[in-house]
Structures are given as structure tokens and as C-alpha cells.
Scaffold this active site. Structure first.
Site, mmCIF file in Angstrom:
data_model
loop_
_atom_site.group_PDB
_atom_site.id
_atom_site.type_symbol
_atom_site.label_atom_id
_atom_site.label_comp_id
_atom_site.label_asym_id
_atom_site.label_seq_id
_atom_site.Cartn_x
_atom_site.Cartn_y
_atom_site.Cartn_z
ATOM 1 N N GLU A 257 6.486 23.021 19.018
ATOM 2 C CA GLU A 257 5.619 23.910 19.786
ATOM 3 C C GLU A 257 4.367 24.120 18.953
ATOM 4 O OE1 GLU A 257 5.058 28.504 20.515
ATOM 5 O OE2 GLU A 257 7.099 27.865 20.994
ATOM 6 N N CYS A 296 1.588 32.548 21.064
ATOM 7 C CA CYS A 296 1.289 31.170 21.434
ATOM 8 C C CYS A 296 1.071 31.040 22.932
ATOM 9 C CB CYS A 296 2.418 30.254 20.975
ATOM 10 S SG CYS A 296 4.058 30.759 21.547
#
Length: 523
Positions: A257, A296
Site C-alpha cells: 500500500e 492514506c
């Protein structure tokens, strides 16, 4: 005396070493904890987890491991207050923002405990139905999922020291795979304390959970072909990880990620004064300020119809001006600090970079901090940029500023908005706000190929929707392209990363015997 964050490997706490890294309170600058350098006896620690930890976990059924997760949850719940104190001191977060991390972790653990309980005494998972390979239907093939015979190494980012651990560890442990966690050093205190509490409770078998708090040096060198690696962090570091011998030569399975320029789209019908307009502006402001923008999944690009660009700018700026930034120990403060002065410098540099091509709609640099010294505290007030002609923008589509920063972009029509969204080159999440559910459905389908999650909001779900940036354990978390190309969570799908799929061929009776201890993976 400050806390020394010990490593736990090979079923034992390692001796305290000379402190190498200092963890500082990002508001006051006080020294609050320390870690050592490279962990000792890495190879022995990894081998212990692969043998002792793996064997003990995989001797259990899925239901037994689920019950173990439930016990872990109870231990963490009993120490909840201490975790909030650590989060405030180490991450500079308000109680509400600490809750995003801590309560999010507890919710995810509970979710997987309940999900795993439904698997009962199963010891393997069936993937699909048998394929028949003979006319008499006696010779068949069945795909099954069995736990990997290695360890799961987690290298995590600094922004979610609690959730970042347990959203990965919950499906790994439920799968029967031992975990070695390397938290980001700057906020490692909360992760280490949670691990220490669980270890002290004696719930997990030795080798099931380990932690390295200091340097990551040598960790990737210990990986073997049946191990798995999950990384959360920058795209540049992800490139280095993917080129490491363990990955390139030994085919270690990797989940990444990375950077994500998430967007949110205001529908063409959502004019000022409509519920969708108000919900969009509120969500944008919430995403900019929650955890000081250090998520994020935060909205980095806000796409709005060009005709109401100014109206959105004014409404968002008015709300941002009401946010008090500073020391979260003061009850008036709604937004605390970034995690460190280093991160403060990075965000300030990013703001200066974006200012080169964007107009500043709201910049909080002139707003005084509450109970915090601007020369010491890592506080950055929300900054909203604007670019009316979004086609002329380049940096905003390529550079993520990991803080309370977003850019308003004008679009001409739906096709233009979708084209702008695609310029993110793959993101974790996109959201869309409109009263037109048919438009939302078409937009979601168009966005799906380049986004791991598409979050649509109509007025009837505005109060119950979970939020653009909130990651729910029942939905996939990850994204293609720039976002890393990985997947986490997604209910039982989250277990797939920790299993190997194999085709078992044989007689119908053999496969029936095999299925006696199995459960369907996805129903």
C-alpha cells in the site's frame, strides 16, 4: 526515565541495548521513549516463528484461532485508556483522532473474531466447486486454500500504530500464520505496548507474535519462499522492496500500500444549498483535519463543477477557519500535530511545491496555535489549494502531501471529472456525492478499474455512511497502480493473502473426504 521499547523475537524479550532512536512528543518536543538499533538474532527469531509459532497456530481450527482473537481483543480493551495516553504523547492526536486508530483496531479484531467463529472446526477452505474431468464424473478437481508455511512480516507506516498492526495481524493469525511486526520507529510506542500486553496475557502460542522496534536492517534478508510480506509506506521504498532478492529470486508474496492521490467528486446536480453540496463540503473538511490529514485514504483532490468552484471554496474555507489547531491536551483543540518535526518539514516543503501551480484558498499558517510553541510543535493548519483550470495542473496529480492539504479542481462535465480522477494513476479510494443514484452508479463503475474502493453518498445515507476515508474490514482496502496494487481486508477475502491455493485432483470420494474438514471460502 523514558520508556525503552524492547524487541520481542524467538519467544523472548531482547536485552536493552544502547538507545539509538529517540521518540519525541510532537507537541512539546519532550523525549518520551527510545529504541535500539538492529535487532539481535534475526535468523533464529524468524526460524522460531516458522517452526514453533506456525506449528502451534496451524494445529488449531479456524474457530479456535477466532476464539484466540477474541481473547486478544479483551486484553486490548482492558488497557484502552493507556493506549489513548500513549497516542496523545507519541502521535500528538486528539482523543477523537486517537480513537480512529485505536477503536478502528479493536473493531477490526472483533470483526475477524466473529467472522472466524463462523468457520467453526474447519482446517482448510474450499475455493469454488469441483471440476469434473471424466465422463463417469468420478475423477474431479477441487481448489483448496491452506495456510502458508512461513511467517508474515509487516513493515508499517507511522500514521496508524494500532490499526496498522491489527488490520493485518487479525486475518494473518486467523489464517494460522505467525506475525513479525516492524512498526515505523517514530510512533512505535503504541504498537510495542499493545504487543507487550498481549504477550504478557499468554493468549498466543510462543512465536505467534513478534516485534522489532528499531532498525529494519536485515529483516528482508530473513525472508524465505513460503513467507509473506506486507508493506505500507512510500512508493520509492516499495520499489526497493520489490527488487530485493527475497522477492525477485524467492518469489516471496508481497502486498504493498503506497502513495495515493485520492479524489472526491461533487455531482453536477449538487448545487449550493442542496444536501449533497453540504455533505460534500463537510466530508472534505473532515478528511483534511482527521489525524491532521495523515491518512492514506484522505481526499487529496476535490473535483467540483467549474460553475460552483467559488461556492465550494467559500464554504470549505469558512469551515476550515473554525478548526483550532494545537496541543490536544487543550479541550478547545480539534486538530493536533503531525507525528514529528521531520514530517512537519516534509509537509511544509510539499505545500510550497503545490503553491507553485495552485492558488491558496485557505492557508492556516497565520493562525495562532493553541497551547503550542510553533518553533517546537509539529503543527500545520489545514491548507486548501484551488486550480480552476484543472487541465493545466500537473503536480497535484503526481505529488501527495501527507498532511492537512487538499486541492480543489474544477471540471466541465462528468467525462472531464472521470479523466481527472484517472490522472491519479490508481488510488485507494474515490468518493462521489449526488442526489442522482443513477449517475452515481455509472460514475462508480467508471472509477472502479482505477480505485480499490468507490464510496458513493446520497442524502438518505449521508448520516449513516462510514466516511470517505474510513476503512471498514468488510470492504477491500488497497488500490491499483500508484497505490501499490495490493489488497487487504474485504472480509474472508483478507485471508487469501495468507493462504496458498492448490488444485487437488482425485476420485469423488477422495475429494469428499477432503471436504469433511473444510468450509467454503467465499459464499
Amino acid at each position: 526515565m523514558t520508556n525503552y521499547l524492547q524487541n520481542y523475537l524467538g519467544g523472548a524479550w531482547q536485552a536493552r541495548a544502547e538507545p539509538v532512536n529517540k521518540l519525541l512528543d510532537p507537541i512539546t518536543g519532550a523525549h518520551i521513549a527510545s529504541t535500539g538499533g538492529k535487532a539481535e538474532n534475526l535468523q533464529a527469531g524468524f526460524d522460531f516463528a516458522r517452526t514453533q509459532g506456525s506449528a502451534a497456530l496451524q494445529a488449531m481450527s479456524y474457530g479456535e484461532r477466532a476464539a484466540m482473537l477474541d481473547q486478544v481483543l479483551k486484553v486490548l480493551q482492558a488497557n484502552r485508556d493507556a493506549y489513548y495516553d500513549i497516542s496523545l504523547a507519541n502521535s500528538g492526536t486528539t482523543k477523537a483522532d486517537s480513537g480512529v486508530d485505536i477503536e478502528g483496531a479493536l473493531f477490526t479484531l472483533g470483526y475477524y473474531a466473529k467472522l472466524g467463529a463462523g468457520l467453526g472446526d474447519a482446517r482448510l477452505l474450499l475455493d469454488g466447486s469441483p471440476a469434473i474431468y471424466s465422463k463417469d464424473k468420478l475423477f474431479q478437481s477441487q481448489h483448496i486454500l491452506t495456510p502458508v508455511r512461513g511467517v508474515a512480516l509487516f513493515i508499517n507506516a507511522f500514521n496508524f500504530p494500532s490499526w496498522g498492526l491489527w488490520e493485518k495481524a487479525a486475518p494473518a493469525l486467523l489464517s494460522g500464520v505467525p506475525v513479525i511486526i516492524k512498526p515505523a520507529t517514530v510512533t512505535a510506542w503504541l504498537t510495542q505496548r499493545m504487543v507487550a500486553d498481549v504477550i504478557a496475557a499468554g493468549i498466543l502460542p510462543p512465536g505467534a507474535l513478534s516485534i522489532v522496534c528499531g532498525s529494519s536492517a536485515g529483516l528482508l534478508d530473513q525472508l524465505r519462499p513460503f513467507d509473506v510480506l506486507s508493506f505500507t509506506g512510500s512508493a520509492d521504498t516499495a520499489v526497493a522492496i520489490r527488487s530485493h532478492d527475497a522477492v525477485a529470486r524467492h518469489s516471496v508474496r508481497v502486498n504493498v500500500e503506497a502513495d495515493s492521490l485520492n479524489c472526491s467528486i461533487l455531482g453536477p446536480d449538487a448545487l449550493p444549498g442542496t444536501p449533497s453540496f453540504d455533505a460534500y463540503v463537510s466530508e472534505l473538511v473532515r478528511e483534511m483535519s482527521t489525524k491532521s490529514g495523515q491518512r492514506c485514504t484522505a481526499i487529496r483532490r476535490a473535483l467540483v463543477p467549474a460553475g460552483i468552484f467559488s461556492a465550494v471554496a467559500e464554504a470549505a474555507s469558512a469551515k476550515l477557519a473554525q478548526i483550532k489547531v494545537g496541543n490536544p491536551r487543550n479541550e478547545e483543540v480539534r486538530m493536533g500535530s503531525l507525528v514529528s518535526r521531520e514530517q512537519y518539514d516534509n509537509v511544509q516543503a510539499g505545500i510550497r511545491k503545490l503553491a507553485g501551480e495552485a492558488q491558496t484558498i485557505h492557508g492556516g499558517s497565520s493562525q495562532p496555535l493553541v497551547d503550542a510553541d510553533p518553533a517546537i510543535a509539529a503543527c500545520v493548519s489545514p491548507t486548501l489549494f484551488g486550480i480552476r483550470d484543472a487541465d493545466q495542473a500537473t503536480l497535484v496529480h503526481d505529488h501527495e502531501v501527507f498532511g492537512p492539504v487538499s486541492t480543489l479542481l474544477g471540471y466541465r462535465d462528468t467525462e472531464h471529472a472521470l479523466a481527472l480522477a484517472q490522472r491519479g494513476l490508481g488510488s485507494l479510494v474515490a468518493s462521489a456525492f449526488s442526489e442522482d443514484s443513477a449517475w452515481l452508479a455509472r460514475t462508480a463503475q467508471a472509477l472502479a478499474a482505477s480505485h480499490g474502493r468507490v464510496h458513493t453518498v446520497t442524502p438518505e445515507v449521508a448520516k449513516t455512511q462510514t466516511g470517505h476515508g474510513n476503512v471498514m474490514p468488510g470492504s477491500i482496502h488497497g488500490g491499483p497502480g500508484r497505490a501499490g496494487g495490493g489488497e487487504e481486508l474485504g472480509g474472508l477475502r483478507g485471508l487469501a493473502f495468507y493462504h496458498r491455493r492448490s488444485a487437488i485432483q482425485g476420485s469423488a470420494q477422495t475429494l469428499e473426504n477432503l471436504s469433511a474438514t473444510a468450509k467454503a471460502w467465499i459464499v
